[in-house]
Design a protein around this motif. Structure first.
Motif, short mmCIF file in Angstrom:
data_model
loop_
_atom_site.label_atom_id
_atom_site.label_comp_id
_atom_site.label_asym_id
_atom_site.label_seq_id
_atom_site.Cartn_x
_atom_site.Cartn_y
_atom_site.Cartn_z
N VAL A 80 1.39 68.48 37.15
CA VAL A 80 2.34 68.75 36.06
C VAL A 80 1.73 69.75 35.09
O VAL A 80 2.39 70.70 34.64
CB VAL A 80 2.72 67.44 35.34
CG1 VAL A 80 3.56 67.74 34.09
CG2 VAL A 80 3.49 66.53 36.28
N LEU A 81 0.45 69.55 34.74
CA LEU A 81 -0.23 70.50 33.87
C LEU A 81 -0.26 71.88 34.52
O LEU A 81 -0.05 72.91 33.85
CB LEU A 81 -1.64 70.02 33.57
CG LEU A 81 -2.52 70.97 32.74
CD1 LEU A 81 -1.91 71.19 31.36
CD2 LEU A 81 -3.95 70.42 32.62
N LEU A 104 1.90 73.20 36.55
CA LEU A 104 3.22 73.84 36.44
C LEU A 104 3.36 74.52 35.08
O LEU A 104 3.88 75.64 34.99
CB LEU A 104 4.33 72.79 36.62
CG LEU A 104 4.51 72.21 38.02
CD1 LEU A 104 5.54 71.08 37.98
CD2 LEU A 104 4.95 73.28 39.01
N LEU A 105 2.91 73.86 34.03
CA LEU A 105 2.98 74.44 32.69
C LEU A 105 2.06 75.66 32.58
O LEU A 105 2.44 76.68 32.00
CB LEU A 105 2.61 73.39 31.63
CG LEU A 105 3.52 72.15 31.57
CD1 LEU A 105 2.95 71.12 30.61
CD2 LEU A 105 4.93 72.55 31.16
N SER A 159 3.62 78.59 34.25
CA SER A 159 4.62 79.25 33.42
C SER A 159 3.96 80.24 32.46
O SER A 159 4.44 81.36 32.26
CB SER A 159 5.42 78.21 32.64
OG SER A 159 6.42 78.82 31.84
N PHE A 160 2.82 79.83 31.89
CA PHE A 160 2.08 80.73 31.00
C PHE A 160 1.50 81.90 31.78
O PHE A 160 1.48 83.04 31.29
CB PHE A 160 0.98 79.96 30.29
CG PHE A 160 0.07 80.83 29.46
CD1 PHE A 160 0.53 81.42 28.30
CD2 PHE A 160 -1.24 81.06 29.85
CE1 PHE A 160 -0.30 82.24 27.54
CE2 PHE A 160 -2.08 81.86 29.10
CZ PHE A 160 -1.60 82.45 27.93
N TRP A 212 14.33 77.33 25.10
CA TRP A 212 13.25 76.48 25.59
C TRP A 212 13.66 75.73 26.85
O TRP A 212 12.86 75.56 27.76
CB TRP A 212 12.82 75.50 24.50
CG TRP A 212 13.83 74.44 24.17
CD1 TRP A 212 14.78 74.48 23.20
CD2 TRP A 212 14.00 73.18 24.84
NE1 TRP A 212 15.54 73.33 23.20
CE2 TRP A 212 15.08 72.51 24.21
CE3 TRP A 212 13.35 72.55 25.90
CZ2 TRP A 212 15.53 71.25 24.61
CZ3 TRP A 212 13.79 71.29 26.30
CH2 TRP A 212 14.86 70.65 25.66
N ASN A 254 13.33 77.51 30.11
CA ASN A 254 11.96 77.92 30.46
C ASN A 254 11.12 76.74 30.95
O ASN A 254 9.90 76.80 30.93
CB ASN A 254 11.30 78.55 29.22
CG ASN A 254 10.17 79.49 29.59
OD1 ASN A 254 10.18 80.10 30.66
ND2 ASN A 254 9.20 79.62 28.71
N ILE A 255 11.77 75.70 31.42
CA ILE A 255 11.05 74.56 31.99
C ILE A 255 10.62 74.95 33.41
O ILE A 255 11.45 75.38 34.21
CB ILE A 255 11.95 73.31 32.04
CG1 ILE A 255 12.40 72.93 30.62
CG2 ILE A 255 11.21 72.14 32.68
CD1 ILE A 255 13.42 71.82 30.59
N PRO A 256 9.34 74.81 33.72
CA PRO A 256 8.86 75.28 35.04
C PRO A 256 9.68 74.73 36.20
O PRO A 256 9.97 73.53 36.27
CB PRO A 256 7.42 74.75 35.08
CG PRO A 256 7.02 74.66 33.64
CD PRO A 256 8.25 74.26 32.90
N GLU A 292 4.47 79.18 39.51
CA GLU A 292 4.36 77.85 38.90
C GLU A 292 4.03 76.80 39.95
O GLU A 292 3.14 75.95 39.74
CB GLU A 292 5.67 77.52 38.19
CG GLU A 292 5.94 78.40 36.98
CD GLU A 292 7.37 78.34 36.50
OE1 GLU A 292 7.68 78.96 35.46
OE2 GLU A 292 8.20 77.69 37.17
N GLY A 339 0.59 74.71 40.17
CA GLY A 339 0.66 73.26 40.15
C GLY A 339 0.00 72.64 41.37
O GLY A 339 -0.74 71.64 41.27
#
Length: 292
Positions: free
Chosen positions: A14-15, A17-18, A21-22, A82, A85-87, A113, A117
């Motif tokens: 999960v981290l 995936l975030l 996105s970055f 926002w 922009n959820i992965p 992403e 992940g």
């Protein structure tokens, strides 16, 4: 903190995936930031007043940083909300299109992403949520960004290659990678000097540049993370992958102008292969295929 392999992998995934996105932001914006920086530096060396005036003109497009301006659709300028922009989930919900104008969104965004992940999940599954797992997660994140930037622009920015190199040496010194510090230092030195030697030999023989200095630094970074013993397997893997992709692109007329294919993505691919399977196991597999 160590939970269990599955729990660690899910949490880290999960981290990842975030982080992925970055990384999409970094991949898109860092080359533009460098172009604006180079334009500003050129202004300082302009020789005449007219050149100064022209050089000081703001570069085309908005000023870029990793945080500003807000992400927007390149087709219509729609500001990304926002919840858009959820992965991965936002891409699926929007069916790969801008919510305002319907323009297609590149599939590479969710792929980056998902890849990040998955790599984070693998690192946590193998090393747990530990300093070693975090170190290899950083390795994966930087390598994903470098591979995509080099494929798009044929640039391997020092802003990413040098932190990757120093992080590898530091992780070795702290005994997070299992690579002795001496092997890490020698890997960095041998990785850089080997491609530097090939570069100058090719240039003296042909008058052309076969690769860039960023490739030297990336190979040095891989040497720092895996040790000097891994350099031969890594360069063999990268060469095989590069040859196969180059042939496929040539057959499908997909080569860019000049027939140039950046080498950085294939070095990155070799780095991921070494991470997943181990460089020595890959070397043995390659020798087996060659009948040696």
């Amino acid at each position: 903190m160590i939970l269990d392999p599955v729990g660690d992998a899910v949490l880290a995934g999960v981290l990842g995936l975030l982080i992925g996105s970055f990384l999409n932001v970094v991949i898109h914006r860092l080359p533009k930031m460098l172009e604006q920086q180079w334009a500003a530096e050129c202004a300082q060396y302009a020789a005449t007043a007219q050149e100064v005036e022209a050089a000081l003109a703001p570069p085309p497009g908005p000023a870029f940083s990793l945080s500003k301006p807000r992400s927007a659709c390149p087709a219509c300028g729609h500001m990304i909300r926002w919840y858009e922009n959820i992965p991965v989930l936002s891409y699926v919900a929007l069916r790969g299109r801008c919510s305002a104008c319907g323009a297609r969104i590149s599939a590479r965004y969710p792929l980056v992403e998902i890849a990040t992940g998955g790599l984070f999940a693998f690192c946590a599954w193998r090393w747990g949520i530990t300093p070693a797992g975090a170190a290899w997660g950083l390795f994966c994140a930087l390598l994903v960004a470098l591979a995509c930037i080099d494929w798009d622009t044929t640039l391997l920015p020092d802003d990413l290659t040098l932190p990757l190199l120093w992080a590898g040496l530091l992780a070795s010194a702290l005994q997070w990678t299992g690579v002795p510090l001496f092997a890490s230092v020698m890997g960095a030195a041998a990785g850089y000097l080997s491609l530097w030697t090939v570069y100058w030999g090719f240039k003296l023989a042909t008058g052309k540049e076969g690769m860039g200095y960023g490739d030297f630094k990336l190979f040095a970074a891989l040497g720092a993370w895996f040790g000097w013993q891994a350099l031969v397997p890594i360069i063999l893997i990268a060469s095989v992958i590069g040859a196969l992709v180059g042939i496929a692109l040539k057959l499908t007329s997909g080569l860019r102008e000049g027939g140039y294919v950046p080498f950085g993505p294939f070095l990155a691919g070799a780095g991921f292969t070494a991470l997943l399977f181990g460089p020595q196991a890959v070397m043995q597999a390659l020798l087996g295929l060659l009948g040696l």
